[in-house]
Design a protein around this motif. Structure first.
Motif, PDB file in Angstrom:
ATOM      1  N   VAL A 201       0.847  -1.186   0.000  1.00 44.66           N
ATOM      2  CA  VAL A 201       0.000   0.000   0.000  1.00 44.66           C
ATOM      3  C   VAL A 201       0.884   1.238   0.000  1.00 44.66           C
ATOM      4  N   ALA A 202       0.543   2.204  -0.832  1.00 41.92           N
ATOM      5  CA  ALA A 202       1.223   3.501  -0.851  1.00 41.92           C
ATOM      6  C   ALA A 202       0.249   4.559  -0.380  1.00 41.92           C
ATOM      7  N   GLY A 203       0.802   5.688   0.046  1.00 40.60           N
ATOM      8  CA  GLY A 203      -0.032   6.780   0.516  1.00 40.60           C
ATOM      9  C   GLY A 203       0.680   7.587   1.576  1.00 40.60           C
ATOM     10  N   TRP A 204       0.280   8.843   1.694  1.00 38.18           N
ATOM     11  CA  TRP A 204       0.855   9.700   2.744  1.00 38.18           C
ATOM     12  C   TRP A 204      -0.267  10.522   3.363  1.00 38.18           C
ATOM     13  N   PRO A 205      -0.317  10.639   4.668  1.00 36.41           N
ATOM     14  CA  PRO A 205       0.535   9.974   5.647  1.00 36.41           C
ATOM     15  C   PRO A 205       0.473   8.447   5.505  1.00 36.41           C
ATOM     16  N   LYS A 206       1.461   7.823   6.065  1.00 28.99           N
ATOM     17  CA  LYS A 206       1.591   6.376   5.926  1.00 28.99           C
ATOM     18  C   LYS A 206       0.322   5.689   6.416  1.00 28.99           C
ATOM     19  N   PRO A 207      -0.322   4.902   5.584  1.00 28.15           N
ATOM     20  CA  PRO A 207      -1.606   4.305   6.011  1.00 28.15           C
ATOM     21  C   PRO A 207      -1.406   3.236   7.086  1.00 28.15           C
ATOM     22  N   ARG A 208      -2.468   3.059   7.833  1.00 25.63           N
ATOM     23  CA  ARG A 208      -2.531   1.961   8.792  1.00 25.63           C
ATOM     24  C   ARG A 208      -3.337   0.832   8.151  1.00 25.63           C
ATOM     25  N   ILE A 209      -2.914  -0.392   8.329  1.00 22.36           N
ATOM     26  CA  ILE A 209      -3.524  -1.541   7.686  1.00 22.36           C
ATOM     27  C   ILE A 209      -4.269  -2.360   8.738  1.00 22.36           C
ATOM     28  N   ALA A 210      -5.501  -2.726   8.410  1.00 27.25           N
ATOM     29  CA  ALA A 210      -6.297  -3.612   9.273  1.00 27.25           C
ATOM     30  C   ALA A 210      -6.904  -4.696   8.407  1.00 27.25           C
ATOM     31  N   TRP A 211      -6.990  -5.928   8.961  1.00 25.99           N
ATOM     32  CA  TRP A 211      -7.528  -7.071   8.228  1.00 25.99           C
ATOM     33  C   TRP A 211      -8.894  -7.433   8.805  1.00 25.99           C
ATOM     34  N   TYR A 212      -9.849  -7.746   7.917  1.00 33.34           N
ATOM     35  CA  TYR A 212     -11.204  -8.094   8.329  1.00 33.34           C
ATOM     36  C   TYR A 212     -11.599  -9.426   7.703  1.00 33.34           C
ATOM     37  N   LYS A 213     -12.391 -10.192   8.490  1.00 35.43           N
ATOM     38  CA  LYS A 213     -12.974 -11.441   7.987  1.00 35.43           C
ATOM     39  C   LYS A 213     -14.487 -11.273   7.982  1.00 35.43           C
ATOM     40  N   ASN A 214     -15.076 -11.255   6.794  1.00 37.80           N
ATOM     41  CA  ASN A 214     -16.528 -11.030   6.683  1.00 37.80           C
ATOM     42  C   ASN A 214     -16.943  -9.783   7.460  1.00 37.80           C
ATOM     43  N   ASN A 215     -16.175  -8.698   7.279  1.00 35.94           N
ATOM     44  CA  ASN A 215     -16.445  -7.388   7.883  1.00 35.94           C
ATOM     45  C   ASN A 215     -16.273  -7.380   9.401  1.00 35.94           C
ATOM     46  N   VAL A 216     -15.625  -8.392   9.959  1.00 36.23           N
ATOM     47  CA  VAL A 216     -15.325  -8.446  11.394  1.00 36.23           C
ATOM     48  C   VAL A 216     -13.829  -8.339  11.551  1.00 36.23           C
ATOM     49  N   LEU A 217     -13.406  -7.355  12.375  1.00 34.42           N
ATOM     50  CA  LEU A 217     -11.977  -7.107  12.556  1.00 34.42           C
ATOM     51  C   LEU A 217     -11.271  -8.339  13.114  1.00 34.42           C
ATOM     52  N   ILE A 218     -10.144  -8.670  12.536  1.00 34.43           N
ATOM     53  CA  ILE A 218      -9.333  -9.799  13.005  1.00 34.43           C
ATOM     54  C   ILE A 218      -8.360  -9.294  14.061  1.00 34.43           C
ATOM     55  N   ASP A 219      -8.435  -9.844  15.257  1.00 40.22           N
ATOM     56  CA  ASP A 219      -7.537  -9.490  16.357  1.00 40.22           C
ATOM     57  C   ASP A 219      -6.474 -10.572  16.451  1.00 40.22           C
ATOM     58  N   ALA A 220      -5.340 -10.332  15.796  1.00 34.50           N
ATOM     59  CA  ALA A 220      -4.300 -11.352  15.754  1.00 34.50           C
ATOM     60  C   ALA A 220      -3.660 -11.549  17.119  1.00 34.50           C
ATOM     61  N   LYS A 221      -3.608 -10.500  17.921  1.00 37.94           N
ATOM     62  CA  LYS A 221      -2.999 -10.647  19.250  1.00 37.94           C
ATOM     63  C   LYS A 221      -3.851 -11.525  20.153  1.00 37.94           C
ATOM     64  N   ALA A 222      -5.168 -11.472  19.965  1.00 38.07           N
ATOM     65  CA  ALA A 222      -6.051 -12.303  20.788  1.00 38.07           C
ATOM     66  C   ALA A 222      -6.039 -13.755  20.335  1.00 38.07           C
ATOM     67  N   HIS A 223      -5.700 -14.019  19.068  1.00 41.29           N
ATOM     68  CA  HIS A 223      -5.682 -15.386  18.541  1.00 41.29           C
ATOM     69  C   HIS A 223      -4.350 -15.630  17.827  1.00 41.29           C
ATOM     70  N   PRO A 224      -3.247 -15.635  18.563  1.00 45.45           N
ATOM     71  CA  PRO A 224      -1.951 -15.819  17.894  1.00 45.45           C
ATOM     72  C   PRO A 224      -1.782 -17.210  17.312  1.00 45.45           C
ATOM     73  N   GLU A 225      -2.532 -18.181  17.869  1.00 40.40           N
ATOM     74  CA  GLU A 225      -2.402 -19.537  17.330  1.00 40.40           C
ATOM     75  C   GLU A 225      -3.055 -19.663  15.963  1.00 40.40           C
ATOM     76  N   LYS A 226      -3.916 -18.706  15.606  1.00 41.36           N
ATOM     77  CA  LYS A 226      -4.648 -18.785  14.343  1.00 41.36           C
ATOM     78  C   LYS A 226      -4.131 -17.794  13.320  1.00 41.36           C
ATOM     79  N   TYR A 227      -3.844 -16.558  13.742  1.00 43.80           N
ATOM     80  CA  TYR A 227      -3.492 -15.503  12.798  1.00 43.80           C
ATOM     81  C   TYR A 227      -2.126 -14.910  13.135  1.00 43.80           C
ATOM     82  N   THR A 228      -1.412 -14.503  12.089  1.00 41.68           N
ATOM     83  CA  THR A 228      -0.168 -13.743  12.250  1.00 41.68           C
ATOM     84  C   THR A 228      -0.205 -12.593  11.253  1.00 41.68           C
TER      85      THR A 228
END
Length: 1508
Positions: A201-228
């Motif tokens: 991703v390009a852009g300024w200011p530097k964008p923040r990236i978030a991942w969603y599963k079916n419009n639900v935010l993925i919390d990788a810290k809460a599920h480290p065994e599943k997501y990285t």
């Protein structure tokens, strides 16, 4: 770079010295610049807030630092003097030093030095530009020319680089939306694999990236065994480990900065492994296998919550038991609750709990917003399992009848600095009239004061609220209004902050660029005093009858201090612009205009203003008509109601066409025959299918639908077809117990048990499937019968001998074919050689009750060598083992049914039957059950009815009738084929079996079964005795007799009239009565009056008087259709003559009462105060009526003393016999003379005495008539009065009380009054007490007492007082023992000792004066008499000092009684206060006196001095 390090070190020192700094930087990133690094210098800033400003003038360039103006606000554009944009400013972060340092530590990897590079580049360009401008013309040598040419080439190169830099400084390229250079790609993988998504991703200011599963935010810290989630060199990735089938979804990568947000979607598909050959050790594991734990988790959800109903304000809990197998230590599944597919989060309204075994969801203080489909999802590493049920929330009871219920789903939108749009949804129930509008209330967070936002109700479910204070938080609620009143307020909305949307976006997004630890300078021109430009894109976003909402974009040129806005309007057809908000400009780029005239067109424009002035107006909007732009929804399509369960119906309807902003649909239902419509849902649903729960089973309902949007409700749809609420028909359950009954060479006899559930419709037949078995190899299933068999047994023919077969059975009803039963074991087809009968088949149960059930069966298919001659029924509890089987009877039962009794309610039982022939008892049948011994709700019993025509019938009613249900009657559990004996009539849920000609042939057990129901059945056994009783009732109905509630009776009325009457239990309006006297019909006339009230059944006949000729028999003959009735009364002989006398007396009484008369004749009464009153009650008196009293025939005159005893109050006359009459006062004697005996009033007289005896009489007379009443107060009458007086006195006596004196103990009781003629007796230990000197009884005033002098232990015991009450007597008792005796005796001893001490104490009894005046020189001799036992000690005191006998004072004490003091020749010094003090062991007393000694001469001198 040395310059960069120096600046960085200086900035770090400045951060340590200051507690809080604010920074601004210009963002410039140029990693490809080829400009050489050159040394540069910077200037320290001495102000907290300074900026570098570059000014360029033709011919020279200058660099200086200028402080930021105090009242100028920051702008985001940096411009030079030619208005050319040369930079863009982004506020990085504003916080204290500690927060900034924490942010630095969290984002160290993002720290860059682009800011300091930018400063170096700008200084370089400015310096070189200055050198270029200052060009001087001079003569040069060739060498110099070549050198300058090379310099010009270098300059051109530098100029190109400078131009390139200026392009980069353009805001359009400096800050821009995020852009996906490389988008994530969709992938398809097998289960158990790991998949990784990448993007750049390009852009300024530097964008923040978030991942969603079916419009639900993925919390990788809460599920480290599943997501990285990783981010390396602007390459972002999401790794999904050990993919499951549930990981199939759409994954969004979202990039966000201050310019906006973009996203890219990739679809991940996880493929399941199909059934096939066994996987090898290197092949992927099958679906559900968890490689991490090496197991496959299985989930079971038990104790599921059903469809729930709650009311607003209540608390509801939903819960399920979740079992995860196998159990892995420290592993817990993920439990997620959702409502309408939206996951729920913990809040003050929603509480979730997972105990490790049970998942619970608690909804606190229910509101209609909580209505919806609730789903429990249990996620494991082998998959997931879900369960869902609907929760309905009813409105709470309204406080005022007819008002609407509260609106719902209040939300806030488009919040600005002083403006917010509030939306809501209309309620399902409008109340007794349509909703007129809504009131919006607001409350500032932190307070409890609600303020109404609109004066007039708004019709739209959307309203702009203005006048908010920037920076404050508000909550909102809505109330509905109709003609009946205002509803309760809705649930409070979420709090919203009044602030600029850009500030809100920055707060949500966080810092737009990381903190670098360096000051980044910006070049800006001061814009203080610049008037802002005009706004752009002014549009009308909303237009209704009530308001119009404008929106626009802020101007580009705004200055540092920000802008505010004025709004102007212009009526179409005119050129006059009128400012709307004249008082205060608005801060938000939105504004709501109210008070516009409906149906008129307006144009609008906006002006900006700041401290420098008001800018130019914007381009005006087009003409806007004031009116509702949003139309009401169109009518939904025709609804269709489909049966679902016993309490629910599925609704389908067509969607409303061309509807905008649809909020949803409300469904209503009404029971056929009523006009009341009830809501099925209290929260609108957007789908066109809905399951209406909570309906009454068996009710006939119609449904309708209405749509709703912000404009209001649509018209209701047409009514659906009426549907009866009952369970829909489904395929039956599985057949059970497939067994082999008989085997021959080429066929096998099979039997099975019918399914436990028939699916709501009768089972029409069964299909049998078979397959061959050879060793471990099984063949394919084949159909045995193409046409369904209707019995639960089947003869499988055309089989091969000695071949093994397996069989399975499928049941069929009108809904379809069920699933196959469990297949039998491999059965060999070979001939049996058994001699006993085979097992019975077709076991089923009817008439299940709490303590009984009827079991039926069919004979075995194989009888054995001899026919079957009986059956044995066995029963056992379902939970017992094989040893629990017990025989239900001893002797063989020849019938193919049996009623089992003695069951325990709520217990499940199983049954089996064995057949018997001459060879013995065969094998038991397949087990029937388990059957729960419990009477089904609504299962009625057969009852017998005899109608008015004497027709005998049996009636069975069923409220659970379904489509296709029928009543099937049988006799002795066999279908009745002889229709000549009975006629069956069925009407809806009621069936009637009529006996055509009841006789002994009809004896037996009649049963009725309702098909297509859950076993609704009953039976009735008709015995010979019961038949006889029914025939008697039938005869009575055929030849009816009118029943009488009471036989004919007679009563005397006023004037001596006679009333003959009777009452029948029931009659029709056609009932007729004949009145007969001595067999002669009498009619209405002067002598007789008749009345028949058919509503009450009362028959009356009145006669004015009885004469001699009226002696005889009176009769009432009734005829009511074919029913007849007769009642009579005989009046002859003495009975008639007695009645005639009473009639004449009543007539005489009526004549008497026409004038003044006695309502109650003269009698007596004794009041609670023991006053004896002669009283009577008179009526029909006038003021002129004479009332005269007499005693012994002598009239009581008005001046007699007895006349003062007479009182009259209303119609009551009283004569108080014992009243004390005070005589008139006589003239007083001369002063100084004692009053004579006549002047003293006598003591009160007794309440009654013998002097009061006599004959008292009262006379009433006036011109209408006279009456008198007499009371004989002599002999018997006098004694009766005295007995009543004694009774009142006796009952007024109090309980015995005890009191102690110095002489002994006294028992006493108090009465209201005492008469000396009343006898009082005392008993001790139930023996009469004889009077003596020591024990005495008596009366003092109103006190009855018993004195016990000098009591001893013998006086202890129970004492009773018997007081005569005119009959037997009233007793009062006191137990003088124990504590009562001890306390009384101790008190007696104390008082006795005190009395002795008082009698014997030393005291001065006399002889001493109070004052002694004596002339000086005289002798004083005083003697005092003293007393005391023992003799007291005597002393004399003067002025509190003891005197001693001597020359001056002579003190003597003689005979123990006389104490004297002698003072010879007293002097003035002897004056003073003296006292004679006596003392012994019982006490001390002083006799005080005063001695005054005077001198005559001195007194004379004093007198002369006073005269002089």
């Amino acid at each position: 770079m040395s310059g960069s390090l120096q600046v960085t070190q200086k900035l770090q020192q400045q951060q340590q010295q200051q507690q809080q700094l604010h920074y601004e930087s210009s963002c410039h990133l140029s990693t490809k610049s080829s400009v050489k690094q050159q040394s540069f210098s910077t200037y320290k800033t001495t102000s907290r807030r300074q900026k570098t400003t570059v000014k360029t003038v033709k011919g020279q360039a200058g660099l200086k630092l200028s402080p930021l103006p105090k009242r100028a606000k920051r702008t985001y554009l940096a411009m030079d003097t030619d208005k050319e944009v040369i930079g863009y400013v982004i506020p990085v972060f504003r916080a204290n030093h500690e927060v900034v340092r924490g942010l630095m530590e969290a984002q160290e990897e993002e720290v860059t030095e682009e800011g300091i590079n930018y400063v170096a580049m700008r200084n370089l360009f400015v310096r070189e530009a200055r050198e270029v401008v200052d060009v001087k013309v001079e003569k040069k040598t060739r060498t110099t020319h070549i050198r300058e040419s090379a310099g010009r080439l270098e300059f051109n190169k530098t100029l190109e680089e400078w131009t390139e830099f200026r392009k980069k400084m353009n805001p359009d390229s400096l800050t821009h939306l995020p852009e996906f250079i490389i988008k994530p790609r969709g992938q398809t993988v097998w289960e158990g694999k790991t998949v990784k998504l990448h993007c750049t991703v390009a852009g300024w200011p530097k964008p923040r990236i978030a991942w969603y599963k079916n419009n639900v935010l993925i919390d990788a810290k809460a599920h480290p065994e599943k997501y990285t989630v990783e981010n390396s060199f602007n390459m972002h990735s999401l790794e999904i480990k050990n993919c499951d089938f549930i990981d199939t979804a759409q994954y969004h990568a979202s990039a966000l900065n201050v310019k906006g947000e973009v996203s890219s979607v990739a679809t991940i598909v996880i493929k399941r492994f199909q059934e096939g050959e066994e996987a090898g050790p290197l092949d992927p594991k099958p679906h559900g296998f968890c490689a991490e734990h090496g197991v496959t988790f299985e989930t079971a959800i038990l104790d599921k919550f059903e469809v729930a109903f709650g009311s607003e304000g209540e608390t509801m809990s939903l819960g399920c038991t979740v079992i995860i197998y196998p159990t892995v230590k420290k592993y817990q599944p993920e439990v997620v609750w959702s409502r309408n597919s939206i996951p729920l989060k913990q809040s003050k309204w929603v509480h979730t709990h997972w105990s490790g075994e049970r998942a619970t969801l608690t909804l606190v203080h229910l509101n209609k917003e909580d209505e919806g489909l609730y789903t429990l999802r249990v996620n494991t590493k082998s998959g997931f399992d879900t369960y869902s049920a609907y929760v309905f929330v009813r409105d709470s009871d309204v406080e005022v009848e007819g008002v609407p219920v509260a609106p719902l789903d209040v939300r806030c939108h488009d919040a600005n600095k002083d403006y917010v749009v509030v939306t809501w949804k209309q309620p399902a129930v409008e109340g007794s009239s349509s909703i007129l509008g809504y009131y919006i209330d607001r409350c500032e967070v932190g307070t409890h004061h609600w303020a109404q936002c609109n004066d007039a109700p708004v019709k739209y479910a959307r309203f702009p609220v203005t006048g908010l204070v920037e920076g404050r938080s508000y909550a909102f609620r809505v109330r509905a209004l109709n003609q009946a009143g205002v509803s309760r307020p809705s649930r409070v909305s979420e709090a919203v902050v009044a602030m600029d949307p850009s500030d809100r976006a920055r707060l949500r997004a966080g810092p737009s660029a990381p903190w670098t630890g360096m000051i980044k300078f910006t070049e800006e021109d001061p814009t203080v005093g610049i008037v802002p430009g005009e706004p752009s894109d002014v549009v009308v976003t909303e237009a209704t009858k009530s308001y119009v909402v404008l929106a626009w974009k802020p101007p580009v040129q705004r200055g540092h201090e920000g802008v505010m806005y004025y709004i102007e309007k212009c009526i179409s057809g005119t050129d006059t612009w009128q400012r709307v908000n004249t008082g205060m400009p608005v801060k938000s780029p939105r504004f709501a205009l109210f008070d516009l005239e409906e149906s008129k067109s307006y144009s609008f424009r906006v002006r900006c203003c700041n401290s420098a002035g008001v800018g130019e107006p914007s381009v005006s909007t087009g003409e806007t008509m004031v009116g509702d732009k949003l139309d009401l929804p169109s009518v939904p399509g025709n609804p269709v109601a489909i049966r679902n369960t016993d309490t629910s119906v599925v609704m389908l309807w067509g969607a409303s066409k061309d509807v905008k902003h649809l909020a949803g649909y409300y469904i209503e239902y009404s029971v056929v025959g009523t006009e009341e419509w009830m809501p099925c849902n209290n929260k609108p649903v957007k789908h066109t299918r809905f399951v209406c729960h909570g309906l009454t089973t068996g009710s006939n309902c119609v449904f309708r639908v209405k749509a709703v949007n912000a404009a209001g409700y649509s018209q209701s749809s047409s009514h659906s077809d009426a549907v009866v609420v009952q369970a829909a028909i489904s395929v039956p359950g599985k057949a059970t117990g497939v067994t082999l009954l008989e085997a021959v060479k080429d066929y096998m006899m099979l039997a099975w048990t019918q399914p436990a559930s028939n699916g709501g419709a009768d089972i029409r037949g069964y299909f049998v499937d078979y397959r061959t078995v050879k060793g471990d190899v099984v063949g394919k299933w084949h159909e045995m019968n193409l046409k369904a068999v209707t019995t639960t047994s089947y003869k499988a023919e055309n089989l091969k001998e000695n071949v093994f077969y397996q069989f399975q059975v499928r049941a069929m009803n009108m809904a379809g074919v069920s699933k196959a039963s469990l297949s039998t074991s491999a059965l060999e087809c070979k001939e049996w050689t058994l001699t006993v009968a085979g097992p019975p088949v077709g076991l089923h149960v009817l008439e299940v009750r709490d303590t009984s059930a009827v079991v039926l069966w069919e004979p075995p298919a194989f009888d054995g060598r001899t026919p079957v001659n009986g059956y044995y029924l066995d029963v056992k509890k379902a939970s017992a083992g094989e040893e629990g089987w017990k025989a239900a009877h001893e002797k063989a039962n020849k019938m193919k049914y049996m009623k089992v009794t003695g069951l325990k309610s709520g217990t499940s039982y199983v049954f089996r039957v064995r057949a018997q022939n001459l060879a013995g008892v065969g094998k038991p049948s397949a087990v029937l059950g388990p059957i729960l011994a419990q009477t089904r709700p609504g299962n009625n019993e057969i009852y017998v009815d005899v109608d008015d025509d004497g027709v005998i019938s049996m009636i069975f009613e069923c409220s659970e009738m379904k489509e296709g249900s029928e009543f099937v009657w049988s006799k002795n559990y066999q279908t009745m084929t002889d229709t000549s004996r009975m006629t069956i009539i069925t009407e809806q849920g009621r069936s009637r079996a009529i006996f055509n000609s009841p006789s002994l042939e009809d004896l037996g057990t009649f049963s009725c079964v309702v098909t297509n129901t859950d076993g609704f059945s009953s039976s009735y056994t008709l015995t010979e005795e019961g038949l006889k009783r029914l025939l008697d009732i039938s005869h009575d109905h055929k030849f009816p007799v009118i029943p009488f509630k009471s036989e004919m009776a007679m009563e005397l009325l006023e004037k001596g009239r006679v009333r003959f009457w009777t009452q029948v239990e029931k009659c029709t309006s056609d009932c007729q009565v004949e009145y007969v006297f001595n067999d002669v019909l009498v009619t209405q006339g002067k002598k007789y009056t008749m009345n028949f009230d058919k509503t009450t059944g009362i028959i009356e006949m009145f006669m004015d008087s009885l004469e001699i000729i009226d002696e005889g028999t009176f009769t009432f003959n009734l005829v009511d259709g074919k029913a007849k009735g007769t009642t009579s009364m005989v009046l002859i002989g003495d009975e008639f003559r007695e009645l005639q006398k009473k009639s004449e007396f009543e007539r005489a009484e009526w004549v008497r009462k026409q004038g003044p008369h006695f309502v109650e004749y003269l009698g007596f009464t004794v009041t609670s105060e023991c006053n004896v009153l002669l009283k009577c009650k008179i009526g029909n008196v006038r003021p002129e009526t004479e009332i005269t009293w007499s005693k012994d025939r002598i009239e009581i005159a008005e001046d007699d003393d007895d006349a003062k005893k007479i009182e009259r109050k209303d119609g009551d006359l009283t004569f108080n016999i014992g009243k004390w009459v005070i005589k008139q006062d006589k003239p007083k004697g001369k002063e100084g003379k004692k009053p004579t005996a006549e002047d003293v009033s006598p003591p009160p007289r007794p309440k009654i005495s013998k002097a009061d005896a006599g004959i008292y009489e009262v006379f009433l007379r006036d011109d209408r008539g006279k009456d008198n009443s007499l009371f004989n107060l002599t002999d018997t009458g006098y004694q009766a009065v005295m007995n009543e007086l004694f009774r009142v006195i006796a009952n007024s006596s109090s309980d015995l009380k005890v009191i102690s004196t110095e002489h002994g103990i006294i028992l006493y009781s108090e009465v209201t009054y005492y008469n000396e003629e009343q006898r009082v007796g005392w008993l001790h230990k139930d023996a009469k007490i004889a009077a003596s000197e020591r024990v005495k009884s008596g009366v003092t005033g109103e006190q009855l007492w018993l004195k016990i002098n000098e009591p001893t232990e013998k006086d202890k015991g129970k004492y009773s007082m018997d007081i005569f009450d005119g009959k037997d007597g009233v007793k009062r008792a006191f137990d003088l023992t124990g504590k009562a005796w001890e306390e009384a005796f101790e008190e007696f001893q104390r008082l006795k000792a005190a009395a002795i001490a008082e009698r014997n104490r030393a005291r001065v009894v006399g002889g001493l004066p109070d004052v002694v005046a004596i002339q000086e020189g005289k002798s004083l001799n005083l003697t005092g008499n003293v007393w005391g036992e023992p003799a007291p000690e005597v002393s004399w005191m003067k002025n509190d000092k003891e005197l001693v006998s001597g020359e001056r004072y002579t003190l003597k004490f003689e005979h123990g009684k006389f104490a004297s003091i002698t003072i010879a020749a007293v002097t003035t010094t002897d004056s003073g206060k003296y006292a004679l003090l006596v003392k012994n062991k019982y006490g001390t007393e002083a006799g005080k006196f005063t001695v005054s000694v005077y001198n005559p001469e001195e007194e004379e001198e004093n007198k002369e001095e006073k005269k002089g």
